[in-house]
Design a protein around this motif. Sequence first.
Motif: not given
Length: 134
Positions: A17-21, A102-104, A116-117
Amino acid sequence: GKPPPPPPPLPPPDEGDITTLIGAALLQAVVWFFLSQSFSPIVVGINAYIKRVPNGQKNIYLNVKRQYEEAGFVAPDTVAKAVTGYCFNYVALIHHSIGTLCLVASYIKVDSSLFRVGLSFEIGEGVQHALQIA
């Protein structure tokens, strides 16, 4: 009535997940760098619209100059610089609107990937600005 209960907490990120972020944030930095340039389709479209409006460029220059002076900043000294700043405000609006959506959506759907997006928009912007001032 009682308010609805909060959504369950997001799971902790794992190494993937961290690498993707980080990858998404770097991609955001590159994409939005190009979309904020004078040749980007967004800026070209805004400029084309401004030129079709009678006195569009002149009005933007006068408005931007007044706003800068009222805020205590040095105002752009040419119409072109004022229009560039004006266009950048729309690019920033589009950028932050998509990131916020995206956050909402991540909150509504309880989806950590969407979170994360959305977060990558803000981290990517920070990376972009850091590179621009370096």
